[in-house]
Design an enzyme around this catalytic site. Sequence first.
Site, PDB file in Angstrom:
ATOM      1  N   CYS A  88       0.916  -1.080   0.186  1.00 28.61           N
ATOM      2  CA  CYS A  88      -0.010   0.125   0.059  1.00 28.61           C
ATOM      3  C   CYS A  88       0.935   1.487   0.278  1.00 28.61           C
ATOM      4  CB  CYS A  88      -1.030   0.054   1.098  1.00 28.61           C
ATOM      5  SG  CYS A  88      -1.872  -1.419   1.492  1.00 28.61           S
ATOM      6  N   GLY A 101       0.184  -0.030  -5.031  1.00 29.66           N
ATOM      7  CA  GLY A 101      -0.764  -0.875  -4.633  1.00 29.66           C
ATOM      8  C   GLY A 101      -1.979  -0.713  -5.752  1.00 29.66           C
ATOM      9  N   ASN A 126      -0.212   1.837   5.811  1.00 26.69           N
ATOM     10  CA  ASN A 126       0.880   0.935   4.905  1.00 26.69           C
ATOM     11  C   ASN A 126       1.571   0.413   5.735  1.00 26.69           C
ATOM     12  OD1 ASN A 126       3.761   1.921   3.232  1.00 26.69           O
ATOM     13  ND2 ASN A 126       2.538   0.294   3.042  1.00 26.69           N
ATOM     14  N   GLY A 127       1.785  -0.905   5.732  1.00 30.19           N
ATOM     15  CA  GLY A 127       2.755  -1.696   6.777  1.00 30.19           C
ATOM     16  C   GLY A 127       2.190  -3.152   6.983  1.00 30.19           C
ATOM     17  N   CYS A 165      13.350  -0.166   5.529  1.00 33.60           N
ATOM     18  CA  CYS A 165      13.246  -1.133   4.426  1.00 33.60           C
ATOM     19  C   CYS A 165      14.103  -0.916   3.448  1.00 33.60           C
ATOM     20  CB  CYS A 165      11.835  -1.255   4.030  1.00 33.60           C
ATOM     21  SG  CYS A 165      11.713  -2.594   2.783  1.00 33.60           S
ATOM     22  N   TYR A 172      13.880  -1.744  -5.023  1.00 30.39           N
ATOM     23  CA  TYR A 172      12.776  -1.980  -5.993  1.00 30.39           C
ATOM     24  C   TYR A 172      11.323  -1.320  -5.864  1.00 30.39           C
ATOM     25  CZ  TYR A 172       9.075  -4.892  -8.188  1.00 30.39           C
ATOM     26  OH  TYR A 172       7.828  -5.285  -8.545  1.00 30.39           O
ATOM     27  N   CYS A 229       9.140 -11.709   4.621  1.00 28.72           N
ATOM     28  CA  CYS A 229       9.041 -10.391   5.377  1.00 28.72           C
ATOM     29  C   CYS A 229       7.935 -10.424   6.209  1.00 28.72           C
ATOM     30  CB  CYS A 229       9.026  -9.145   4.306  1.00 28.72           C
ATOM     31  SG  CYS A 229       8.826  -7.490   4.887  1.00 28.72           S
ATOM     32  N   CYS A 233      16.905  -2.284   7.434  1.00 34.49           N
ATOM     33  CA  CYS A 233      16.452  -3.848   7.784  1.00 34.49           C
ATOM     34  C   CYS A 233      17.012  -4.633   6.477  1.00 34.49           C
ATOM     35  CB  CYS A 233      15.068  -3.840   7.863  1.00 34.49           C
ATOM     36  SG  CYS A 233      14.511  -5.604   7.843  1.00 34.49           S
ATOM     37  N   CYS A 255      15.145  -9.870   4.978  1.00 37.57           N
ATOM     38  CA  CYS A 255      14.835 -10.948   3.876  1.00 37.57           C
ATOM     39  C   CYS A 255      16.113 -11.616   3.286  1.00 37.57           C
ATOM     40  CB  CYS A 255      13.712 -10.242   2.819  1.00 37.57           C
ATOM     41  SG  CYS A 255      14.734  -8.685   2.236  1.00 37.57           S
TER      42      CYS A 255
HETATM   43  S1  SF4 Z   1      12.545  -7.991   5.486  1.00 32.06           S
HETATM   44 FE1  SF4 Z   1      13.190  -7.267   3.567  1.00 32.06          FE
HETATM   45  S2  SF4 Z   1      11.366  -6.391   2.507  1.00 32.06           S
HETATM   46 FE2  SF4 Z   1      10.760  -6.692   4.592  1.00 32.06          FE
HETATM   47  S3  SF4 Z   1      11.227  -4.715   5.489  1.00 32.06           S
HETATM   48 FE3  SF4 Z   1      12.918  -5.934   5.870  1.00 32.06          FE
HETATM   49  S4  SF4 Z   1      14.169  -5.255   4.115  1.00 32.06           S
HETATM   50 FE4  SF4 Z   1      11.960  -4.714   3.580  1.00 32.06          FE
END
Ligand code: SF4
Length: 469
Positions: A16, A44, A118-119, A252, A258, A398, A448, A451
């Site tokens: 979103c 989205g 969003n989240g 993120c 991307y 994720c 983060c 993933c």
């Molecule tokens: S796990 Fe990957 S996609 Fe999810 S918030 Fe962390 S960096 Fe972003």
Amino acid sequence: MKLLKLPPNDRIGHYCGVAGITSAREINIPEKLFYPLFALQHRGQESAGIAYNNKGQLIFYKDLGMVSNVLSRYLQEDHPSMVGIGHVRYSTQGSNKLENAQPMAISCNKGQIALAHNGNISNSMELRDQLFRQGSIFQSTSDTELILHLIARSTQNDFKSALIETLQLMQGAYSMVLIHDDTLYAVRDPLGFRPLVLGKNADMTLIASETCALDTSRVPQDRQIKPGEMIIARGDTLSSERFASCNKCSQCIFELIYFSRPDSTVFDYSVHMLRKKMGRALARIEAHTSDLVIAVPDSGNSAALGYAAASSIPLEHGLTRNHYYGRTFIQPTREMREFGVRMKLHPIKKAIAGKRITLIDDSIVRGTTSSILVRLLREAGAKEVHLRLSSPEIKHPCFFGIDIPTREELISNNMTPTQIAEYIGADSVSFLPISSLRECVDNPDDFCYACFNGDYPVQVKDPAVRRKD
Ligand code: SF4
């Protein structure tokens, strides 16, 4: 080597985009919301909606479909208002239902409230179970309804205190906008997973997921909303307070790889320039033997520019994208999926025939699209195809608002790069290492990477359970 099940879709998706507007005088808020939401369509495509306050009455409209289909009638109608919010929604399979569309609006003991989010709330299952046991009735599977329940059930008397109490119960990723009476609230979670930016011009204050939404509305960016910050905007007044202390950020990194639009500034980085830097970093990790660099459009465009510049290999326009290809095609079989990729991407045979190609994409998820692309290039006469990814290997799901498949479905969780090359029919495959990705940003510890490395910044109770919304 494990066998991979063929999936219905081979892209990862976003949960979103949001926008919120306040103005000191009555303006046509639904029309003003149309443009930023249209700019956020990439976040989205399943549903769109708006909510606005009209002389004390909260009005909302939402439906399944793209912004142009759902909201274009508001370009012809006049709905004077001083505050409004809007939302575009991505949904995972099976949850593309109108009851999950946003904004959600309720009337409760705290007054009329509308919320666009969003989240992903990572402790939503526990919070929902708790409320369910206490008699709450849920009409959707979305976190948004859960947040509204928590606000309504708060013992705090005033709305702002109830909202802060609710935020303190929630863990995970949320950037959201709310209307209560004539006031707009905007909140970003304490770890700052998702972006949220604030802009102002003479007409309005505009808060949105990305700066491209501000640019479309010709609203200059003021700043990004800080992790753990709450903005309270009414008319042309604006105040800010921290509802949580933030010792560490977990923005993120995939927003920069991307998800976000290349013309946006996200987390204070130009998305396009940073993707070029990732492409340059990717080129620096190996010797080069190919004749041409080709991007998978549009996601690989910026990284391919950087890769070509750093490797001194010419960048060629080898794949043309058909922009009229939508997301409406259901592709239950491999043949239909292959046809879908062929409808969307066309190789330019004259440019490719007889050449050794370095193909640049942002990431590889299950490998189905990559294998079709490699075959397309070979059919167009490519002598060699070397796939290069401007992200590290995705090995973990994720829990913070991005739809990544289960571990079993992720190709990098099952195969080495050499095995992936064999599986997709490429001559070689390689990835940008996490260490190189970290070097692309000034403040690598503020992101983060879960993933890629499984190091989740928020404790996730049962990583095997994926979100259903
Ligand atoms: S796990 Fe990957 S996609 Fe999810 S918030 Fe962390 S960096 Fe972003």
